[in-house]
Enzyme design. Structure first.
Site, PDB file in Angstrom:
ATOM      1  N   CYS A 214      32.134 -45.421  72.145  1.00 45.05           N
ATOM      2  CA  CYS A 214      30.912 -44.816  72.694  1.00 45.05           C
ATOM      3  C   CYS A 214      31.026 -43.286  72.649  1.00 45.05           C
ATOM      4  O   CYS A 214      30.890 -42.692  71.589  1.00 45.05           O
ATOM      5  CB  CYS A 214      30.662 -45.332  74.112  1.00 45.05           C
ATOM      6  SG  CYS A 214      28.966 -45.061  74.682  1.00 45.05           S
ATOM      7  N   HIS A 346      30.757 -51.121  72.739  1.00 51.56           N
ATOM      8  CA  HIS A 346      31.951 -51.323  73.565  1.00 51.56           C
ATOM      9  C   HIS A 346      32.650 -52.623  73.157  1.00 51.56           C
ATOM     10  O   HIS A 346      32.401 -53.684  73.728  1.00 51.56           O
ATOM     11  CB  HIS A 346      31.569 -51.386  75.045  1.00 51.56           C
ATOM     12  CG  HIS A 346      31.139 -50.074  75.607  1.00 51.56           C
ATOM     13  ND1 HIS A 346      32.003 -49.236  76.284  1.00 51.56           N
ATOM     14  CD2 HIS A 346      29.942 -49.425  75.574  1.00 51.56           C
ATOM     15  CE1 HIS A 346      31.360 -48.140  76.655  1.00 51.56           C
ATOM     16  NE2 HIS A 346      30.102 -48.233  76.233  1.00 51.56           N
ATOM     17  N   GLU A 348      35.543 -53.649  73.774  1.00 53.84           N
ATOM     18  CA  GLU A 348      36.452 -54.192  74.795  1.00 53.84           C
ATOM     19  C   GLU A 348      35.803 -55.283  75.633  1.00 53.84           C
ATOM     20  O   GLU A 348      36.505 -56.096  76.256  1.00 53.84           O
ATOM     21  CB  GLU A 348      36.960 -53.075  75.713  1.00 53.84           C
ATOM     22  CG  GLU A 348      35.933 -52.468  76.658  1.00 53.84           C
ATOM     23  CD  GLU A 348      35.133 -51.321  76.069  1.00 53.84           C
ATOM     24  OE1 GLU A 348      34.577 -50.523  76.842  1.00 53.84           O
ATOM     25  OE2 GLU A 348      35.048 -51.241  74.827  1.00 53.84           O
TER      26      GLU A 348
END
Length: 390
Positions: A214, A346, A348
């Protein structure tokens, strides 16, 4: 002490709920007689009482419960033995369990350590980055390594800190320079942005594996625009609205006057570009050669499409763009670098222990010197080990 458990079960029965199993959390395994005492006073069989004591890691808990017979209890209670399970599915389940046991075993072993510097602005509260921490841990264990996180406060890398607190400044740079890889996660606000730009610059110039998420993508673009493309006034319109060269701009469809509930959120498709570089780039190979991937987003700003051609002409390739318009930059990869990748989304959020996020997997592979072997199709596990799904 068994009284608290007895009281809890009694209250449940008073509400008409009868437990099928008792999973008792404790620091130590059951002492002699505890299981039988709980069985007697809670009206369950001893086989239905399980000790969930402290383990070497969270990943050992399923192994612990299976060793105590949880699978047999569930199979009997749910009458799973009456199901006709195809051999293919049964075999798949056995393989999954073998992979999980190997994953847990690696967590307990003394593996080679890979140090990743996490350059952020909330490093004093590590739980702010818990998803990033877990993604790194999952990726590390899948490549047979132990990850060590080196927290670097982004503002400590800036020149102002050098004048205010030289010791803190040099300690921050020592941690950054000593790391095998650098990760710049997402964040909001201007504090520490220049420090993140410096971290991206260090990774680019010194061939250190880098992953930006990001804001981590945006600072990589700002750094490249300034120091490679000669756009000295490049910055983000989020922090310098009247900057000379807005490398990062407000998304046109977002209402500037209303901040609440206006972010680009949720799972959205990213399409890899059909260019010579993108077709064989590392990040696409890490995604298994897929032409389109779905990842979760959370942002208001994006790379300015007006400067993309200049950036790509110098070697910063935007290999992934949004599938809807093709004008929003989603993934970048730097040419002639061991691993310099950043994503607007993102990754993750979708990591799993046995299925690590590809960008994080690439970072750990590059930081441990295994990326080339992995992309060449070599098995990273020793012959005696179970190969994990990657």
């Amino acid at each position: 002490k068994t009284k608290p458990t007895q009281a809890s079960v009694r209250d449940l029965r008073g509400l008409g709920l009868s437990p099928d199993i008792l999973a008792c959390r404790s620091a130590q395994p059951f002492e002699d007689g505890i299981r039988e005492k709980l069985s007697m006073f809670c009206q369950v069989t001893p086989q239905q009482v399980f000790s969930v004591h402290d383990c070497e890691s969270l990943y050992h808990v399923p192994v612990l419960l299976r060793q105590q017979g949880l699978i047999d209890v569930l199979a009997k209670r749910l009458e799973l033995g009456q199901l006709d399970i195809p051999s293919e599915i049964a075999h798949e389940g056995e393989q999954l369990w073998a992979q999980w046991r190997e994953f847990a075993r690696r967590r307990a072993r003394d593996l080679d350590v890979v140090t990743i510097a996490v350059v952020g602005k909330y490093t004093y509260l590590a739980d702010s980055y818990i998803s990033v921490v877990k993604a790194l841990e999952h990726a590390a264990l899948n490549v047979n390594r132990q990850v060590k996180l080196s927290w670097v406060e982004a503002s400590d890398l800036e020149e102002t800190t050098m004048h205010k607190d030289p010791l803190k400044y040099h300690e921050a740079w020592q941690r950054l320079c000593a790391a095998h890889g650098i990760l710049v996660p997402g964040g909001f606000g201007e504090r520490g942005v220049e420090g993140k730009v410096l971290a991206a610059k260090w990774a680019r110039e010194h061939a250190v594996p880098y992953l930006g998420i990001c804001l981590g993508l945006q600072v990589a673009v700002i750094e490249f625009a300034r120091n490679v493309c000669g756009m000295r006034g490049a910055h983000s319109a989020e922090f310098r609205e009247a900057c000379e060269t807005p490398a990062v701009v407000f998304m046109p469809e977002i209402d500037r006057s209303t901040m609440g509930g206006t972010m680009r959120l949720g799972s959205r498709p990213t399409k890899f570009q059909d260019t010579e570089f993108a077709r064989t780039c590392m990040i696409k190979q890490l995604y298994g050669g897929e032409d389109e991937v779905h990842e979760r987003h959370r942002h208001r700003y994006e790379v300015n499409p007006k400067i993309v051609d200049d950036l790509e002409s110098k070697g910063l390739h935007f290999v992934g763009r949004d599938a809807e318009t093709g004008e929003r930059m989603e993934i970048l990869e730097l040419a002639d670098h061991p691993y310099f990748v950043a994503a607007q989304y993102h990754p993750e959020y979708l990591t799993r222990p046995l299925n690590p996020s590809p960008p994080f997997l690439g970072l750990l592979l590059a930081a441990s010197g295994q990326l080339d072997a992995y992309l060449a199709g070599q098995d990273l596990a020793a012959e005696s080990e179970t190969k994990l799904k990657m």
